[in-house]
Design a protein around this motif. Structure first.
Motif, PDB file in Angstrom:
ATOM      1  N   LYS A  27       0.837  -1.208   0.000  1.00  0.00           N
ATOM      2  CA  LYS A  27       0.000   0.000   0.000  1.00  0.00           C
ATOM      3  C   LYS A  27       0.868   1.252   0.000  1.00  0.00           C
ATOM      4  O   LYS A  27       0.561   2.242  -0.663  1.00  0.00           O
ATOM      5  CB  LYS A  27      -0.967   0.006   1.185  1.00  0.00           C
ATOM      6  CG  LYS A  27      -2.017  -1.084   1.120  1.00  0.00           C
ATOM      7  CD  LYS A  27      -2.860  -0.910  -0.115  1.00  0.00           C
ATOM      8  CE  LYS A  27      -3.634  -2.142  -0.481  1.00  0.00           C
ATOM      9  NZ  LYS A  27      -4.181  -2.107  -1.826  1.00  0.00           N
ATOM     10  N   GLN A  56      -7.506  12.254  -6.271  1.00  0.00           N
ATOM     11  CA  GLN A  56      -8.473  11.447  -5.535  1.00  0.00           C
ATOM     12  C   GLN A  56      -7.982  10.002  -5.367  1.00  0.00           C
ATOM     13  O   GLN A  56      -8.174   9.396  -4.309  1.00  0.00           O
ATOM     14  CB  GLN A  56      -9.836  11.480  -6.244  1.00  0.00           C
ATOM     15  CG  GLN A  56     -10.508  12.832  -6.132  1.00  0.00           C
ATOM     16  CD  GLN A  56     -11.731  12.965  -7.027  1.00  0.00           C
ATOM     17  OE1 GLN A  56     -11.914  12.212  -7.977  1.00  0.00           O
ATOM     18  NE2 GLN A  56     -12.562  13.954  -6.724  1.00  0.00           N
ATOM     19  N   GLN A  57      -7.333   9.470  -6.397  1.00  0.00           N
ATOM     20  CA  GLN A  57      -6.757   8.127  -6.285  1.00  0.00           C
ATOM     21  C   GLN A  57      -5.670   8.103  -5.213  1.00  0.00           C
ATOM     22  O   GLN A  57      -5.574   7.147  -4.438  1.00  0.00           O
ATOM     23  CB  GLN A  57      -6.168   7.679  -7.624  1.00  0.00           C
ATOM     24  CG  GLN A  57      -7.192   7.375  -8.679  1.00  0.00           C
ATOM     25  CD  GLN A  57      -6.566   7.088 -10.039  1.00  0.00           C
ATOM     26  OE1 GLN A  57      -5.358   7.197 -10.223  1.00  0.00           O
ATOM     27  NE2 GLN A  57      -7.402   6.741 -11.005  1.00  0.00           N
ATOM     28  N   ASN A  59      -5.482  10.119  -2.572  1.00  0.00           N
ATOM     29  CA  ASN A  59      -6.152  10.203  -1.267  1.00  0.00           C
ATOM     30  C   ASN A  59      -6.662   8.839  -0.827  1.00  0.00           C
ATOM     31  O   ASN A  59      -6.508   8.450   0.336  1.00  0.00           O
ATOM     32  CB  ASN A  59      -7.315  11.194  -1.313  1.00  0.00           C
ATOM     33  CG  ASN A  59      -6.853  12.627  -1.481  1.00  0.00           C
ATOM     34  OD1 ASN A  59      -5.701  12.960  -1.223  1.00  0.00           O
ATOM     35  ND2 ASN A  59      -7.755  13.486  -1.936  1.00  0.00           N
ATOM     36  N   SER A  60      -7.247   8.111  -1.746  1.00  0.00           N
ATOM     37  CA  SER A  60      -7.763   6.773  -1.442  1.00  0.00           C
ATOM     38  C   SER A  60      -6.622   5.825  -1.080  1.00  0.00           C
ATOM     39  O   SER A  60      -6.728   5.041  -0.128  1.00  0.00           O
ATOM     40  CB  SER A  60      -8.543   6.241  -2.649  1.00  0.00           C
ATOM     41  OG  SER A  60      -9.000   4.945  -2.406  1.00  0.00           O
ATOM     42  N   THR A  63      -5.374   6.526   2.422  1.00  0.00           N
ATOM     43  CA  THR A  63      -6.317   5.977   3.398  1.00  0.00           C
ATOM     44  C   THR A  63      -6.114   4.474   3.551  1.00  0.00           C
ATOM     45  O   THR A  63      -6.060   3.954   4.667  1.00  0.00           O
ATOM     46  CB  THR A  63      -7.771   6.289   2.974  1.00  0.00           C
ATOM     47  OG1 THR A  63      -7.938   7.708   2.941  1.00  0.00           O
ATOM     48  CG2 THR A  63      -8.774   5.670   3.927  1.00  0.00           C
ATOM     49  N   LYS A  64      -5.973   3.776   2.429  1.00  0.00           N
ATOM     50  CA  LYS A  64      -5.775   2.321   2.469  1.00  0.00           C
ATOM     51  C   LYS A  64      -4.451   1.960   3.142  1.00  0.00           C
ATOM     52  O   LYS A  64      -4.366   0.963   3.860  1.00  0.00           O
ATOM     53  CB  LYS A  64      -5.856   1.726   1.066  1.00  0.00           C
ATOM     54  CG  LYS A  64      -7.271   1.736   0.516  1.00  0.00           C
ATOM     55  CD  LYS A  64      -7.332   1.238  -0.903  1.00  0.00           C
ATOM     56  CE  LYS A  64      -8.753   1.344  -1.412  1.00  0.00           C
ATOM     57  NZ  LYS A  64      -8.847   1.088  -2.841  1.00  0.00           N
TER      58      LYS A  64
END
Length: 133
Positions: A27, A56-57, A59-60, A63-64
């Motif tokens: 990750k 946005q990718q 940011n995701s 988070t992951k």
């Protein structure tokens, strides 16, 4: 829930911890890759849409990554460095709180260090050292 590990308990947990560490590492690598793509897109694209989509990718992915670290630390280990591959298991040596130390690539827990000494202060666990067992 917090608990101290014996050397045996840490070694029993290690296969699961390694899997979770490798997932967190993957990750983190995704985050790095997206950060590089985002940096390149700033100078190479004229499209706000492409930039925002990439952001946005990212940011995701961040988070992951943090979710993966949380899952890893829920096993009871403490992440010292994903990049250096360092994890510590809380333990006790007699009445002193210490860390059982693991570095990515090691197949078992063989070292410990005092709370304030870190990786450079690693000491081998002696076979006869029943204080950590």
């Amino acid at each position: 829930m917090f608990s101290f590990f014996t050397t045996n308990e840490a070694n029993e947990a290690l296969p699961d911890v390694i899997k979770k560490f490798e997932y967190a590492l993957a990750k983190q690598n995704e985050v790095k890759k997206l950060e590089q793509q985002l940096q390149m897109s700033v100078s190479t694209t004229n499209s706000f849409e492409d930039y925002v989509t990439l952001k946005q990718q990212l940011n995701s992915a961040i988070t992951k990554f943090y979710e993966a670290v949380e899952i890893l630390e829920n096993t009871g280990v403490v992440v010292k460095s994903i990049e250096q591959g360092l994890l510590d298991f809380p333990a006790k040596r007699f009445d002193e709180e210490v860390w059982l130390c693991w570095k990515y690539g090691e197949t078992e827990i063989k070292f410990w260090h005092e709370k304030d000494s870190g990786f450079m202060g690693r000491k081998p666990i002696e076979v006869s050292d029943e204080s950590l067992v």
